[in-house]
Enzyme design. Structure first.
Site, mmCIF file in Angstrom:
data_model
loop_
_atom_site.group_PDB
_atom_site.id
_atom_site.type_symbol
_atom_site.label_atom_id
_atom_site.label_comp_id
_atom_site.label_asym_id
_atom_site.label_seq_id
_atom_site.Cartn_x
_atom_site.Cartn_y
_atom_site.Cartn_z
ATOM 1 N N LYS A 173 0.766 -0.937 0.603
ATOM 2 C CA LYS A 173 -0.204 0.111 0.208
ATOM 3 C C LYS A 173 0.793 1.344 0.087
ATOM 4 C CE LYS A 173 -1.531 3.465 2.268
ATOM 5 N NZ LYS A 173 -2.406 4.580 1.367
ATOM 6 N N GLU A 248 9.802 1.676 10.775
ATOM 7 C CA GLU A 248 11.294 2.112 10.503
ATOM 8 C C GLU A 248 9.920 4.141 10.653
ATOM 9 O OE1 GLU A 248 13.959 1.807 10.026
ATOM 10 O OE2 GLU A 248 13.766 -0.084 9.209
ATOM 11 N N CYS A 282 13.973 11.142 6.691
ATOM 12 C CA CYS A 282 13.381 9.985 8.014
ATOM 13 C C CYS A 282 15.034 10.611 8.653
ATOM 14 C CB CYS A 282 13.590 8.663 8.722
ATOM 15 S SG CYS A 282 14.379 7.654 7.058
ATOM 16 N N GLU A 383 9.954 16.028 15.375
ATOM 17 C CA GLU A 383 10.172 15.511 14.088
ATOM 18 C C GLU A 383 10.367 16.964 13.225
ATOM 19 O OE1 GLU A 383 8.830 13.147 11.586
ATOM 20 O OE2 GLU A 383 11.054 12.403 11.094
#
Ligand code: NAP
Length: 482
Positions: A173, A248, A282, A383
């Site tokens: 997906k 992750e 990331c 973040e």
């Protein structure tokens, strides 16, 4: 306009609903894609389940040959695929090409490991020479892969490479805003020899398609890459059927520069590490800790470097940075640095949207560097997924390590110093899954990668990733004992 359906059992299937895919550089419509629901997921899982026995029955070496063919086919379509990726994601075409090759190289890496897949044996159980223990490695079955929009293809490759070589089949997906390149690649891999049903792609809302994958009783594992809050949700949903998960997740990587470091090289690595893919990685550099004696020198050199970053359409090869992926993403980053400014931070460069005909319709933001961000500002606590970089002054390595670890995240980290003893001690103490010492923050297929703390669970890359796609089973065999 490209209109694409789902890719299930080697065929493109149309859906009742569809969603538009927008170009982040100008808001134009790149294409549309079928939008799935629980029923479509069930059809795809059933196709993957039917394909599993046949795919597992191939020798690992044969699976490796097929993955090599897939990698070659992807590489030979690099121009078309990279153009599609830049159109739907926004990244510069050079970075898009790098991503296509990275995907192909990951398939090749695991194809090369195919002939080394093996279990083990333990002779003489109970001190009986006629009794032997066997340790078997077998695939898990149908795996679900859920991926984000920042590296739509290479992050899919991190799951497909080890998972397919181990003998699993997949329902993938992709993110709703970047489905096209992945769909195209699935059909290229099918044409290159991947049997029908081994790789199926279902697009649609994460809360529907992703959630059904996470709870589906016939899905043995979820390989998820995305934000920490959604990762936690996937983990809890997957627990209903005790699925394996690899997560992750987000990061807020520290970048430490000590006073004996090669400042020019550190500045260059810091700039690439933060502004590659418009800061939407990331593993991007997200917090910089600079030793007091070189703070001003590092700051001035970084500002000069950042001022030279050209911002614009990814198709213009003179531009180093493209747009942010969505308008919402840009607003979020602006909100984060405005919050810091309201709490006393100073913007050293950037902090604005570029203007003019070629920029007005896109989600552009100038590369931004700040200092004096307070501890409670979002630049420090959240973040930051875009081109904004806070600098902090520290007194020595211990303070830098302490500040690095003062975060719920633990993905990557960088240390710049000529004192390799100090660098190794820092690498041991920093709570992160990767540490680069005097090196640019780059991922290698050979090395396992996985976050600590709220940055993830399990590993991708390396031999370790294969282990996450295999079950270990023991067999005791009595030879002539019956
Ligand atoms: P996201 O919002 O978490 O979405 C990731 C994927 O999950 C998308 O396919 C999304 O589908 C799907 N999803 C959303 N809600 C879901 C649900 N309730 N159940 C199951 N799936 C669901 O992340 P993103 O904004 O796309 O990506 C950015 C994040 O990814 C950042 O935090 C970044 O650090 C992280 N990331 C981590 C790594 C790593 O290796 N550690 C690598 C790259 C990115 P829709 O698109 O339909 O919403």
């Amino acid at each position: 306009m490209i209109n694409m359906g789902f890719f299930i059992n080697g065929k493109e299937l149309t859906g009742d609903d569809s969603s538009k895919v927008l170009n982040p550089a100008d808001g134009s419509i790149v294409g549309s894609v079928a939008s799935g629901n629980e029923k479509i997921v069930d059809i795809a899982v059933s196709a993957a389940k039917n394909a599993f026995e046949c795919w597992w029955a191939f020798s690992a070496a044969r699976r490796g040959e097929i993955l090599y063919s897939c990698a070659n086919a992807v590489k030979s379509n690099v121009d078309e695929l990279s153009a599609l990726l830049t159109s739907e994601q926004g990244k510069p075409i050079k970075e898009a090409k790098m991503e296509i090759f990275r995907f192909a190289h990951t398939l090749e890496h695991y194809a090369g490991m195919a002939k080394s897949l093996r279990g083990g044996s333990v002779p003489n159980l109970d001190q009986n020479p006629a009794r032997m223990g066997l340790i078997l490695k077998r695939p898990l079955g149908v795996c679900g892969a859920i991926t984000p929009w920042n590296f739509p293809l290479s992050l899919a490759g991190n799951k497909l490479g080890p998972g397919l070589i181990a003998g699993n089949t997949f329902v993938l997906k992709p993110a709703s805003t970047t489905p096209l390149t992945v769909l195209k690649v699935a059909s290229i891999m099918f044409d290159a020899g991947l049997p029908a049903g081994v790789l199926n792609v279902v697009c649609g809302p994460g809360g529907v398609v992703g959630e059904r994958l996470a709870t589906h009783p016939d899905v043995a594992k979820i390989g998820f890459t995305g934000s920490t809050p959604v990762g936690k949700d996937v983990m809890s949903k997957a627990s209903s059927t005790v699925k394996r998960v690899t997560l992750e997740l987000g990061g807020s990587d520290p970048f430490i520069v000590m006073s004996d470091a090669d400042v020019d090289k550190a500045v260059s690595a810091c700039s690439v590490g933060r502004f590659f893919n418009c800061g939407q990685a990331c593993l991007a550099v997200k917090r910089v800790f600079i030793d007091e004696p070189i703070y001003e020198e590092f700051k001035e050199k970084l500002i000069e470097k950042v001022k030279k970053i050209t911002v614009g359409s990814g198709f213009d090869t003179s531009n180093r940075m493209g747009p942010l992926h969505t308008k919402g993403q840009r607003e979020e980053v602006e909100g984060q640095f405005n919050d810091a400014v309201n709490k006393g931070a100073k913007i050293l460069v950037g902090g604005n949207r570029p203007s003019g005909d070629s920029h007005d319709k896109g989600n552009y933001l100038m590369p931004t560097v700040l200092e004096n961000c307070s501890k409670d500002s979002k630049m420090n606590t959240e973040e930051v997924f875009g081109p904004a970089l806070p600098l902090w002054k520290v007194s020595g390595m211990n303070e830098a390590i302490e500040k690095s670890n003062d975060s719920p995240f633990g993905l990557g980290s960088s240390v710049w110093t000529k004192d390799l003893d100090a660098a190794m001690r820092a690498a041991e103490k920093i709570e992160s899954g990767y540490t680069w010492i005097n090196s640019i923050s780059k991922i290698y297929d050979e090395l396992p990668f996985g976050g600590m703390k709220e940055s993830g669970l399990g590993s991708e890359h390396g031999y370790e990733a294969l282990e996450h796609y295999m079950a270990t089973k023991s067999v005791v065999m009595g030879i002539n004992e019956a």
